[in-house]
Design a protein around this motif. Structure first.
Motif, PDB file in Angstrom:
ATOM      1  N   VAL A   1       0.836  -1.201   0.000  1.00  0.00           N
ATOM      2  CA  VAL A   1       0.000   0.000   0.000  1.00  0.00           C
ATOM      3  C   VAL A   1       0.872   1.253   0.000  1.00  0.00           C
ATOM      4  CG1 VAL A   1      -1.857   1.213   1.202  1.00  0.00           C
ATOM      5  CG2 VAL A   1      -1.773  -1.282   1.235  1.00  0.00           C
ATOM      6  N   VAL A   2       1.982   1.217   0.727  1.00  0.00           N
ATOM      7  CA  VAL A   2       2.901   2.352   0.747  1.00  0.00           C
ATOM      8  C   VAL A   2       3.475   2.597  -0.641  1.00  0.00           C
ATOM      9  CG1 VAL A   2       5.145   3.135   1.605  1.00  0.00           C
ATOM     10  CG2 VAL A   2       3.480   2.176   3.190  1.00  0.00           C
ATOM     11  N   VAL A   3       3.879   1.520  -1.309  1.00  0.00           N
ATOM     12  CA  VAL A   3       4.424   1.663  -2.670  1.00  0.00           C
ATOM     13  C   VAL A   3       3.378   2.261  -3.600  1.00  0.00           C
ATOM     14  CG1 VAL A   3       5.277   0.385  -4.670  1.00  0.00           C
ATOM     15  CG2 VAL A   3       6.101  -0.188  -2.386  1.00  0.00           C
ATOM     16  N   LEU A   4       2.143   1.767  -3.515  1.00  0.00           N
ATOM     17  CA  LEU A   4       1.073   2.288  -4.359  1.00  0.00           C
ATOM     18  C   LEU A   4       0.788   3.757  -4.050  1.00  0.00           C
ATOM     19  CD1 LEU A   4      -1.094   1.733  -6.495  1.00  0.00           C
ATOM     20  CD2 LEU A   4      -2.623   0.989  -4.655  1.00  0.00           C
ATOM     21  N   ALA A   5       0.762   4.109  -2.764  1.00  0.00           N
ATOM     22  CA  ALA A   5       0.501   5.498  -2.381  1.00  0.00           C
ATOM     23  C   ALA A   5       1.600   6.429  -2.885  1.00  0.00           C
ATOM     24  CB  ALA A   5       0.369   5.605  -0.859  1.00  0.00           C
ATOM     25  N   CYS A   6       2.856   5.972  -2.825  1.00  0.00           N
ATOM     26  CA  CYS A   6       3.965   6.798  -3.304  1.00  0.00           C
ATOM     27  C   CYS A   6       3.941   6.934  -4.815  1.00  0.00           C
ATOM     28  CB  CYS A   6       5.289   6.206  -2.838  1.00  0.00           C
ATOM     29  SG  CYS A   6       5.558   6.311  -1.064  1.00  0.00           S
ATOM     30  N   ILE A   7       3.549   5.874  -5.522  1.00  0.00           N
ATOM     31  CA  ILE A   7       3.428   5.972  -6.979  1.00  0.00           C
ATOM     32  C   ILE A   7       2.345   6.982  -7.357  1.00  0.00           C
ATOM     33  CG2 ILE A   7       2.725   4.708  -9.051  1.00  0.00           C
ATOM     34  CD1 ILE A   7       4.099   2.257  -7.912  1.00  0.00           C
TER      35      ILE A   7
END
Length: 375
Positions: free
Chosen positions: A113-119
């Motif tokens: 979820v963190v990776v998706l939010a940063c993308i």
């Protein structure tokens, strides 16, 4: 009678390429050996001194290294001046903090979820603004960093000015760092386990991944856009997509550093992501050497550890810290360790001297081929 045409071909090299430098004093191999020695020394350090203060400041310093490696992709490789990079760290820290404290997720489960939010954050800020250049881009990124901080300061889900407290440490399939670990009669507490986690996963993965990206096809495209965007586009490189890819990759690394920071401090607030920290991380990249992996590591360690080592000077420590920065910029204007730095005692590939007769001979052959082509 069919007309025959002669195809022009590039002349063959008239000098043999010198062999690659081998042995321990080869620059690339020497740097790998030095990096391995320092990595092992950092792994052995807790067995020498495991004081909570030392482990805490070293863990914070290594988190800064991870953050600086992400910014190095944006500033060092792609040449994009980002003054609000700490915002991506805030996105990662608040995302993991909310999911772990409100919804009961483990820190490991929050990573996708963190990776998706940063993308998404990278696309939101980078999509409409990366067509800007130089100072205009810097002002926009500065505004983005302040928007994230002010938004976190006014939302209830982020805890407002008080932030989020009680963020758990990392856990894996029911076992947490807080449980400790005993190996060979040696007890490792949660702080030391987290130190090793940041060292092996954070530092190891960040340094290897970013350095490999810089040497690959995408890294060469970044450097081409950095040196001259117009010329790179004339050579077939899509400058906008290349810069956007750099921004997204840097955002992901910034978010990962944010999850590490949240687990390390167990509490975050908007004051942890002020503009000063964006300036310090940018200072680490510029001071160490833009585009240089060892330089960025040195710069991040210097920026994060120098104020702690100067703590005994009390209120004078920030003045001394500023003086050290000015001295470093005066004597090392390209950075403490520039990207093209080679130690003087290392071997270098010998460049053969071209004899004048060989140059004349090649020029004569080219003239003969051109004359034949005109006929």
């Amino acid at each position: 009678m069919a007309k025959t045409t002669r195809r022009l071909e590039a002349p063959k090299p008239f000098l043999d390429r010198p062999p690659a430098v081998s042995g321990l004093l080869a620059p690339e191999r020497f740097m790998k050996v030095v990096a391995l020695v320092l990595f092992v020394a950092a792994a052995v350090l807790p067995f020498i001194s495991a004081s909570p203060y030392l482990i805490s400041i070293l863990t914070s310093a290594m988190i800064y290294v991870v953050l600086a490696m992400g910014l190095n992709v944006v500033v060092g490789y792609a040449g994009l001046l980002d003054l609000g990079f700490i915002a991506f760290m805030a996105v990662g820290a608040y995302t993991s903090g909310i999911l772990t404290t409100t919804f009961g997720w483990s820190m490991l489960e929050t990573i996708p979820v963190v990776v998706l939010a940063c993308i998404v954050a990278g696309l939101v800020i980078g999509g409409p603004t990366l067509r800007l250049r130089s100072d205009y881009l810097a002002i926009v990124t500065l505004g983005f960093g302040e928007i994230i901080r002010i938004t976190a300061n006014n939302l209830d889900i982020t805890g407002g000015p008080s932030g989020i407290h009680g963020i758990p440490t990392w856990s894996f399939f029911g076992w947490s760092f807080s449980d400790g670990l005993v190996l060979g009669g040696i007890t490792f507490n949660s702080k030391i386990l987290f130190y090793y986690f940041v060292l092996f996963v954070g530092i190891g993965l960040a340094v290897v991944a970013v350095s490999r990206l810089g040497k690959g096809k995408l890294g060469r495209a970044w450097k081409s856009v950095r040196d001259d965007e117009d010329v790179s586009e004339a050579m077939g490189i899509n400058g906008y997509k290349t810069k956007l890819m750099a921004y997204i990759i840097g955002a992901v690394w910034g978010g990962f550093a944010g999850t590490l920071l949240a687990a390390h401090l167990s509490a975050i607030s908007p004051n942890s992501f002020e503009f000063l920290y964006s300036a310090l991380v940018l200072m680490a990249v510029v001071l160490g050497g833009m585009g240089s992996t060892p330089g960025v590591i040195i710069g991040a360690l210097f920026v994060s550890l120098a104020p702690e080592f100067l703590r005994e000077f009390s209120e004078w420590r920030y003045l001394l810290f500023g003086v050290l920065l000015v001295v470093a910029m005066i004597f090392r204007p390209k950075g403490i360790w520039p990207a093209n730095a080679v130690l003087p005692f290392l071997k270098k590939r010998q460049i053969p001297q071209v004899p004048p007769t060989a140059v004349v001979g090649v020029v004569g052959e080219l003239d003969d081929d051109a004359e034949e082509g005109r006929r």
